[in-house]
Design a protein around this motif. Structure first.
Motif, PDB file in Angstrom:
ATOM      1  N   ALA A  97       0.894  -1.205   0.078  1.00  0.00           N
ATOM      2  CA  ALA A  97       0.088   0.069  -0.035  1.00  0.00           C
ATOM      3  C   ALA A  97       0.907   1.098  -0.089  1.00  0.00           C
ATOM      4  O   ALA A  97       0.414   2.124  -0.542  1.00  0.00           O
ATOM      5  N   HIS A  98       1.981   1.240   0.813  1.00  0.00           N
ATOM      6  CA  HIS A  98       2.760   2.405   0.904  1.00  0.00           C
ATOM      7  C   HIS A  98       3.406   2.762  -0.485  1.00  0.00           C
ATOM      8  O   HIS A  98       3.566   3.913  -0.759  1.00  0.00           O
ATOM      9  N   HIS A  99       3.525   1.665  -1.235  1.00  0.00           N
ATOM     10  CA  HIS A  99       4.107   1.978  -2.772  1.00  0.00           C
ATOM     11  C   HIS A  99       2.950   2.375  -3.699  1.00  0.00           C
ATOM     12  O   HIS A  99       3.228   3.423  -4.446  1.00  0.00           O
ATOM     13  N   LEU A 100       1.995   1.777  -3.511  1.00  0.00           N
ATOM     14  CA  LEU A 100       0.811   2.105  -4.396  1.00  0.00           C
ATOM     15  C   LEU A 100       0.042   3.353  -4.365  1.00  0.00           C
ATOM     16  O   LEU A 100      -0.492   4.086  -4.981  1.00  0.00           O
ATOM     17  N   PHE A 101       0.039   3.726  -2.811  1.00  0.00           N
ATOM     18  CA  PHE A 101      -0.954   4.669  -2.504  1.00  0.00           C
ATOM     19  C   PHE A 101       0.025   5.601  -1.722  1.00  0.00           C
ATOM     20  O   PHE A 101       0.016   5.746  -0.389  1.00  0.00           O
ATOM     21  N   PRO A 102       0.751   6.549  -2.175  1.00  0.00           N
ATOM     22  CA  PRO A 102       1.775   7.419  -1.681  1.00  0.00           C
ATOM     23  C   PRO A 102       0.932   8.490  -0.545  1.00  0.00           C
ATOM     24  O   PRO A 102       0.947   9.535  -0.814  1.00  0.00           O
ATOM     25  N   VAL A 103       0.380   8.013   0.552  1.00  0.00           N
ATOM     26  CA  VAL A 103      -0.118   9.273   1.608  1.00  0.00           C
ATOM     27  C   VAL A 103       0.681   9.146   2.896  1.00  0.00           C
ATOM     28  O   VAL A 103       0.275   9.828   3.582  1.00  0.00           O
ATOM     29  N   GLY A 104       1.666   8.455   2.815  1.00  0.00           N
ATOM     30  CA  GLY A 104       2.730   8.700   4.232  1.00  0.00           C
ATOM     31  C   GLY A 104       2.462   7.262   4.688  1.00  0.00           C
ATOM     32  O   GLY A 104       1.230   7.200   5.196  1.00  0.00           O
TER      33      GLY A 104
END
Ligand code: NDP
Length: 390
Positions: A227-234
């Motif tokens: 998720a960290h790579h796919l969705f860069p929200v921190g």
């Protein structure tokens, strides 16, 4: 895509759980798709059966010792037969309109990168590739103008929820987790878990490796990195919530405190169908959601003491560099050793933690560095397991 001609499709890991679910969906509207490549690791018989049924252009088996068997099984067909990891990459480079990346483990990384390089659409189930080489994969997708569609049910849910807003408007992402078969078990009870118990997931029917990952909750840790790579929200804005019924597959909360969730029966064909038809929707024969029958949905915080793998994964992404690749490699070996009866269930996460603590290579810059780190971490894990066994 030309609407009049069939869409070209390749499936990497066609004989596995995600691969066969994908082919089940394709059977529902067979004429819409032309199959370019189907691949397997060693199951020549099943691969040949599928290649014949779907009239694939090429069938690739990773295990070269199975080449003759596959060749013989497909002798009376037009299917081209190939074997070995390099041939998987060549098949991916054929550039189907839509590629399913459903090989299990880091072995799926080279063909997935090759498919991304073609600049078409890649549906990603193979989370280990993204865990080991997330930055590289995302850069490859960006540079080639490829479309990366997440297939993991949680990430597919987030992707769908993001159709309702923009990533820079997101306050928080919540990854839901079933908690696996041992959600309510004490550590003492988990100490003597057998492989048969660990692969018997309460909600999902999946391959052996991911089922064990779900039981240790390392799967949720891998998904956090994914998720960290796919969705860069921190990373600090991605939470995990245990939801035993697996009905809500994940949620996105926007700055205005409006939360969008994606719901569905726990059936992998639903997220796969969403990726296969995207940006359209296709009809499936999946079970519609019956919330009145389900009655209530439960939620609880994860127990990091009984399931330390989640924290280990969060620590790995915070540390960055080589650590996620080491975590993944050590976990793949430890899970295989558990399935072979060589280590205890609780030792899986302990082994991964010890391998991370004892190995600090320089930050990887390219694929060769990642494979070097992956190989070294695997060898160290095998040695450690040999020591645990005696
Ligand atoms: P399976 O074990 O059921 O299938 C794995 C597939 O990969 C098989 O086709 C297998 O071939 C092939 N394969 C295994 N090792 C290699 C290798 N070294 N080289 C080339 N091919 C190989 O796995 P799943 O379908 O369960 O999972 C696939 C991926 O999708 C994993 O990354 C998993 O985490 C992810 N995923 C799976 C979900 C699920 O519901 N199953 C849900 C979400 C994500 P063979 O049959 O010959 O062994």
């Amino acid at each position: 895509m030309n609407k009049l001609s069939p869409r070209t499709v390749s499936i990497f890991g066609a004989t596995g759980s995600v691969g066969t679910s994908t082919l089940e969906l394709i059977r529902l509207d067979r004429d819409k798709y032309h199959i370019v490549a189907l691949t397997a690791n060693s199951n020549a018989e099943e691969l040949a059966k599928l290649a014949k049924e779907f009239n694939a252009e090429v069938a690739v088996i990773a295990d070269v010792s199975q080449y003759d068997a596959l060749k013989a099984l497909l002798a009376d067909t037009n299917v081209e037969v190939a074997a070995g990891p390099d041939q998987l990459v060549e098949a991916a480079a054929l550039g189907a309109d839509w590629t399913m990346a459903a090989i299990v483990g880091c072995a799926g990384l080279p063909p997935t990168l090759a498919a991304l390089k073609c600049g078409k659409t890649v549906a990603l189930a193979n989370k280990e590739a993204l865990v080991s080489a997330g930055a590289l994969m995302m850069a490859q997708a960006r540079d080639a103008g490829a479309t990366l569609l997440p297939v993991d049910s949680e990430h597919n849910a987030i992707f769908q929820c993001l159709q309702g807003g923009r990533i820079d408007q997101v306050r928080k992402i919540t990854l839901t987790a079933s908690g696996g078969p041992f959600r309510t078990w004490s550590k003492e009870q988990m100490a003597s878990v057998t492989p048969e118990q660990a692969v018997a997931h309460p909600n999902w029917d999946m391959g052996a490796k991911i089922s064990v990952d779900s039981a240790t909750m390392m799967n949720k840790g891998l998904e956090l990195i994914e998720a960290h790579h796919l969705f860069p929200v921190g990373l600090e804005n991605i939470d995990i919530l245990v939801h035993p019924q697996s009905v809500i597959h994940s949620m996105v909360e926007y700055h205005d405190c409006s939360t969008l969730a994606q719901l569905g029966s726990p059936d992998m064909r639903i997220p796969i169908a969403s990726a296969l038809a995207w940006p359209e929707r296709m009809k499936t024969d999946c079970l519609p959601l019956d919330l009145a029958k389900i009655g209530k949905l439960d939620f609880e915080a994860p127990d990091y003491d009984r399931f330390p793998a989640i924290k280990l994964a969060r620590g790995a992404i915070e540390a960055g560099g080589a650590v996620p690749a080491i975590l993944n490699a050590a976990n793949e070996i430890a899970v295989a050793a558990f399935l072979a009866g060589d280590v205890q269930f609780l030792e899986i996460t302990e082994i991964v933690s010890r391998i991370i603590d004892g190995y600090s290579p320089p930050e990887p810059n390219d694929l060769a560095d990642i494979f070097g780190i992956d190989k070294e971490a695997r060898e160290r894990t095998i040695t450690m397991i040999e020591d645990v066994k005696v």
